[in-house]
Enzyme design. Structure first.
Site, PDB file in Angstrom:
ATOM      1  N   HIS A  19       0.836  -1.212   0.000  1.00  0.00           N
ATOM      2  CA  HIS A  19       0.000   0.000   0.000  1.00  0.00           C
ATOM      3  C   HIS A  19       0.870   1.261   0.000  1.00  0.00           C
ATOM      4  CE1 HIS A  19      -2.824  -2.888   2.123  1.00  0.00           C
ATOM      5  NE2 HIS A  19      -3.563  -2.468   1.126  1.00  0.00           N
ATOM      6  N   GLN A  30     -18.099  -6.635  -0.342  1.00  0.00           N
ATOM      7  CA  GLN A  30     -17.217  -7.500  -1.109  1.00  0.00           C
ATOM      8  C   GLN A  30     -16.762  -8.741  -0.341  1.00  0.00           C
ATOM      9  OE1 GLN A  30     -14.245  -4.167  -1.537  1.00  0.00           O
ATOM     10  NE2 GLN A  30     -12.769  -5.826  -1.446  1.00  0.00           N
ATOM     11  N   GLU A  66      -0.959  -4.559  -8.624  1.00  0.00           N
ATOM     12  CA  GLU A  66      -1.135  -5.696  -9.533  1.00  0.00           C
ATOM     13  C   GLU A  66      -1.310  -7.004  -8.773  1.00  0.00           C
ATOM     14  OE1 GLU A  66       2.178  -5.624 -12.211  1.00  0.00           O
ATOM     15  OE2 GLU A  66       1.170  -4.210 -13.572  1.00  0.00           O
ATOM     16  N   ILE A  81       4.439  -5.888  -4.409  1.00  0.00           N
ATOM     17  CA  ILE A  81       5.610  -5.801  -3.522  1.00  0.00           C
ATOM     18  C   ILE A  81       5.683  -7.119  -2.751  1.00  0.00           C
ATOM     19  CG2 ILE A  81       6.724  -4.488  -1.664  1.00  0.00           C
ATOM     20  CD1 ILE A  81       6.397  -2.861  -4.222  1.00  0.00           C
ATOM     21  N   ARG A 123      -3.889 -10.064   4.342  1.00  0.00           N
ATOM     22  CA  ARG A 123      -4.255 -11.399   4.839  1.00  0.00           C
ATOM     23  C   ARG A 123      -3.065 -12.155   5.427  1.00  0.00           C
ATOM     24  NH1 ARG A 123      -9.449 -13.040   3.180  1.00  0.00           N
ATOM     25  NH2 ARG A 123     -10.293 -11.338   1.969  1.00  0.00           N
TER      26      ARG A 123
HETATM   27  O1  PAF Z   1      -8.097  -3.973  -2.756  1.00  0.00           O
HETATM   28  C1  PAF Z   1      -8.775  -3.537  -1.800  1.00  0.00           C
HETATM   29  O2  PAF Z   1      -8.274  -3.256  -0.734  1.00  0.00           O
HETATM   30  C2  PAF Z   1     -10.272  -3.350  -2.008  1.00  0.00           C
HETATM   31  O3  PAF Z   1     -10.791  -4.342  -2.833  1.00  0.00           O
HETATM   32  C3  PAF Z   1     -10.659  -1.965  -2.518  1.00  0.00           C
HETATM   33  C4  PAF Z   1     -10.090  -1.696  -3.901  1.00  0.00           C
HETATM   34  C5  PAF Z   1     -10.161  -0.903  -1.550  1.00  0.00           C
HETATM   35  C6  PAF Z   1     -12.174  -1.837  -2.610  1.00  0.00           C
HETATM   36  O4  PAF Z   1     -12.792  -2.022  -1.388  1.00  0.00           O
END
Ligand code: PAF
Length: 280
Positions: A39, A63, A150, A178, A189
């Site tokens: 990130h 999601q 990616e 990375i 995770r």
């Molecule tokens: O990759 C993530 O962390 C999530 O899928 C995202 C893009 C922030 C959407 O909730």
């Protein structure tokens, strides 16, 4: 300095209006928190390309396929804010759920085709959740550029398709995965892996590199896959959701290497689902 945290859409819009008036470009890095070096590399890429950078942290319930996965998702806001300090982002947007899904929210975005396979096959509605929240984050932040890893390559392609199809004026930028020193792709995770499982986890990336070498020597997936899957399972993984070679644009299935091909894998280790992909 720790960047200010904004929790409301009204507050976010007040800030972006000032930036827009000054003619600044805005980059957004959408995340669900539990930030790691992957990130931070996105935040740095945004910092290098844009006048203003917003990192969003929102654990998107839409999601997740099961409530226990959502409950166990790491939430580390203060830590995340501290980690972002070195990247020089301007604002951290941590909306409360009602800022994203207010009372009466009834819209779902579905991207057909790209979401039928790979993670879409085993995680029904996952990409609907992603394709619904991401345009909201784009529009709320009024971003010109959006940065995605990616590592979640299928997600990147889904987001690109969605932004194009919906005419959202944002440039989606894909950034390289990375990795830890032992090759494990960085992921929030990974925090859920026990010490024992963490030692076994890099085997997935190792087998994928071996497959890549064999493909580049002319072997086919049909020839390679049985042995490769056996190695992953012998290493301690309990289930393989997929181990497939696909086209990097439309994600169609391939049997042999070609320019733009990518190898994708998802496998379970001690109750944690790990995914990875590499260019072939
Ligand atoms: O990759 C993530 O962390 C999530 O899928 C995202 C893009 C922030 C959407 O909730």
């Amino acid at each position: 300095m720790i960047a200010p945290i904004e929790r409301t859409l009204a507050g976010l819009r007040a800030q972006t209006a000032i930036w827009r008036k000054a003619g600044d470009t805005i980059g957004v890095v959408p995340t669900m928190g539990a930030l790691h070096q992957g990130h931070l590399s996105l935040a740095r890429a945004a910092r290098a390309a844009c006048d203003r950078v917003i990192v969003t942290i929102f654990v998107n319930p839409k999601q997740f396929n099961n409530p226990s996965d959502l409950d166990s998702y790491p939430r580390t806001e203060q830590d995340d804010a501290r980690k972002l300090e070195s990247t020089g982002v301007d604002l951290i947007y941590v909306p409360s759920p009602d800022q994203i899904y207010p009372e009466g929210f009834a819209t779902t975005v579905t991207v057909a085709g790209l979401t039928d396979m790979l993670c879409g096959a085993t995680r029904p509605r996952h990409f609907d959740g992603v394709a619904t929240v991401v345009p909201k984050l784009f529009l709320q932040t009024s971003a010109d550029f959006a940065f995605f890893g990616e590592k979640d390559y299928q997600q990147l392609q889904v987001v690109r398709r969605m932004a194009t199809d919906l005419d959202i004026p944002v440039t989606v930028v894909g950034c390289p995965t990375i990795r830890e020193e032992d090759g494990l792709a960085m992921s929030s995770r990974n925090l859920l892996l026990s010490d024992r499982a963490r030692i076994k986890a890099p085997m997935l990336a190792e087998v994928m590199q071996d497959i890549r070498a064999q493909l580049l020597n002319g072997a086919t997936m049909a020839q390679i896959t049985p042995d490769a899957k056996a190695r992953i399972l012998t290493a301690g993984f309990t289930k393989i959701d997929y181990l497939e070679l696909r086209d990097g644009d439309d994600l169609s299935l391939l049997d042999q290497a070609k320019p733009g091909a990518r190898l994708f894998a998802a496998a379970w280790l001690a109750g944690v689902r790990l995914i990875d992909n590499i260019a072939v």
